[in-house]
Scaffold this active site. Structure first.
Site, PDB file in Angstrom:
ATOM      1  N   LYS A  16     -27.963 -52.732  14.478  1.00 36.13           N
ATOM      2  CA  LYS A  16     -27.291 -51.905  15.490  1.00 36.13           C
ATOM      3  C   LYS A  16     -26.753 -50.658  14.786  1.00 36.13           C
ATOM      4  O   LYS A  16     -25.553 -50.343  14.822  1.00 36.13           O
ATOM      5  CB  LYS A  16     -26.179 -52.706  16.171  1.00 36.13           C
ATOM      6  CG  LYS A  16     -25.614 -52.052  17.436  1.00 36.13           C
ATOM      7  CD  LYS A  16     -26.620 -51.905  18.540  1.00 36.13           C
ATOM      8  CE  LYS A  16     -25.970 -51.321  19.797  1.00 36.13           C
ATOM      9  NZ  LYS A  16     -26.966 -50.978  20.839  1.00 36.13           N
ATOM     10  N   ASP A  54     -32.429 -68.062  20.033  1.00 38.09           N
ATOM     11  CA  ASP A  54     -32.251 -68.806  21.279  1.00 38.09           C
ATOM     12  C   ASP A  54     -33.065 -68.156  22.396  1.00 38.09           C
ATOM     13  O   ASP A  54     -33.654 -68.843  23.239  1.00 38.09           O
ATOM     14  CB  ASP A  54     -30.781 -68.860  21.667  1.00 38.09           C
ATOM     15  CG  ASP A  54     -30.037 -69.984  20.967  1.00 38.09           C
ATOM     16  OD1 ASP A  54     -30.543 -70.457  19.932  1.00 38.09           O
ATOM     17  OD2 ASP A  54     -28.960 -70.377  21.442  1.00 38.09           O
ATOM     18  N   ASP A  69     -28.910 -65.540  15.411  1.00 40.77           N
ATOM     19  CA  ASP A  69     -28.495 -66.690  16.210  1.00 40.77           C
ATOM     20  C   ASP A  69     -28.880 -66.478  17.671  1.00 40.77           C
ATOM     21  O   ASP A  69     -29.463 -67.354  18.322  1.00 40.77           O
ATOM     22  CB  ASP A  69     -26.983 -66.851  16.064  1.00 40.77           C
ATOM     23  CG  ASP A  69     -26.458 -68.151  16.648  1.00 40.77           C
ATOM     24  OD1 ASP A  69     -27.264 -68.974  17.123  1.00 40.77           O
ATOM     25  OD2 ASP A  69     -25.230 -68.346  16.637  1.00 40.77           O
ATOM     26  N   TYR A  72     -19.617 -64.291  11.366  1.00 44.12           N
ATOM     27  CA  TYR A  72     -19.144 -65.667  11.386  1.00 44.12           C
ATOM     28  C   TYR A  72     -18.278 -66.015  10.169  1.00 44.12           C
ATOM     29  O   TYR A  72     -17.559 -67.015  10.202  1.00 44.12           O
ATOM     30  CB  TYR A  72     -20.329 -66.635  11.448  1.00 44.12           C
ATOM     31  CG  TYR A  72     -21.147 -66.535  12.721  1.00 44.12           C
ATOM     32  CD1 TYR A  72     -20.693 -65.822  13.823  1.00 44.12           C
ATOM     33  CD2 TYR A  72     -22.384 -67.148  12.818  1.00 44.12           C
ATOM     34  CE1 TYR A  72     -21.444 -65.732  14.978  1.00 44.12           C
ATOM     35  CE2 TYR A  72     -23.145 -67.061  13.977  1.00 44.12           C
ATOM     36  CZ  TYR A  72     -22.673 -66.352  15.048  1.00 44.12           C
ATOM     37  OH  TYR A  72     -23.417 -66.261  16.194  1.00 44.12           O
ATOM     38  N   ASP A  79     -30.744 -54.394  20.879  1.00 47.48           N
ATOM     39  CA  ASP A  79     -30.915 -54.471  22.326  1.00 47.48           C
ATOM     40  C   ASP A  79     -32.362 -54.204  22.727  1.00 47.48           C
ATOM     41  O   ASP A  79     -32.912 -54.887  23.597  1.00 47.48           O
ATOM     42  CB  ASP A  79     -29.955 -53.517  23.046  1.00 47.48           C
ATOM     43  CG  ASP A  79     -29.755 -52.200  22.330  1.00 47.48           C
ATOM     44  OD1 ASP A  79     -30.407 -51.974  21.292  1.00 47.48           O
ATOM     45  OD2 ASP A  79     -28.944 -51.380  22.804  1.00 47.48           O
TER      46      ASP A  79
END
Length: 283
Positions: A189, A249, A245, A139, A221
């Site tokens: 990752k 959620d 983030d 970001y 994942d």
């Protein structure tokens, strides 16, 4: 206790949320002898409309001088076509206050079990903390741009992490775990991303300094699947900005509502930025 609190209602549902939160804080002050003083500022779309920028300098300076910042939410379709989106104000606020760690507790309350899409036996006893790195990563990376090439439209985002940015957030996760069940899962990752490989290396080095904490690693994942199939397995999760983030959620599905997830954004000092995890709910 005396505290100066900056209120940033923001957009959409934000003003309603912070108005109720302020009523709660006033009750806390009255019941336990605290003295909270409040000052209000603008951020997000409301700040664009009023001041022409999503985070006016006056708002940032007031927040820096406060003891705490209470924020509602930013964004909405009314500002989809402006050059500086409301969300840019929130990112700038986090970076301007140097609040590098976002703490998001996930706890399933028995009264809300039926609100979740998952079976009750999967949800029983779920209680974990997500520590999300907040001021670096995808970001904030540069270059970040959109342009037009002979082959068509093109966009670039840059994912970058320095060693110290990883180290400080993993240290905080280990400190929290030492006061809980002593388990940290670092999510990355590393099988694809160079930043993921660095994240895993630094996290392992930090973990060695906490012999009372069991630190393990998981690819994002696989962690996304495990978050739904075995949520009780988690105690403290630490991960990068974008992964945190998304995963929090997803974790809202455990609680039954995104509105059930609070967050605290903290740095090395006393000042904290407190906000709900949900957005502005413009619909």
């Amino acid at each position: 206790m005396n505290a100066q609190i900056i209120i940033l209602p923001g957009d959409g549902i934000g003003p309603e949320v912070v108005a109720v939160a302020r009523r709660v804080l006033n009750q806390v002050a009255d019941g336990w002898g605290h003295d909270f003083s409040f000052e209000q500022g603008v951020i997000g779309g409301a700040a664009i409309d009023e001041c022409g920028a999503p985070l006016p300098d006056e708002t940032l300076q007031a927040c820096r001088q406060a003891d705490a910042v209470l924020l509602g939410a930013v964004g909405g379709p009314a500002w989809d076509d402006v050059s500086q989106r409301p969300e840019h104000g929130l990112l700038a606020l986090r970076q301007g206050l140097a609040v590098f760690a976002n703490l998001r507790p996930v706890r399933v309350y028995p009264a809300l079990v039926r609100r979740s899409a998952l079976r009750p036996e999967v949800l029983e006893g779920v209680d974990f903390m997500v520590v999300r790195e907040l001021t670096s990563g995808l970001y904030f990376g540069r270059p970040k741009c959109r342009d037009l090439t002979p082959r068509g439209r093109r966009a670039v985002d840059t994912l970058s992490y320095d060693e110290h940015e990883i180290s400080r957030v993993v240290e905080l996760a280990c400190e929290l775990a030492s006061e809980r069940r002593g388990q940290v899962v670092s999510i990355d990752k590393a099988n694809v991303l160079a930043t993921g490989q660095l994240w895993r290396e630094v996290a392992s080095e930090v973990g060695e300094r906490y012999p009372n904490v069991e630190l393990s690693h998981q690819l994002v994942d696989a962690a996304a699947m495990r978050l739904i199939s075995q949520p009780r397995a988690f105690d403290v999760i630490v991960t990068s900005n974008m992964f945190g983030d998304i995963l929090t959620d997803e974790a809202a599905a455990l609680c039954g509502s995104l509105g059930m997830l609070p967050s605290a954004s903290l740095g090395s000092g006393r000042l904290g930025l407190y906000e709900p995890v949900h957005g502005s709910a413009p619909d």
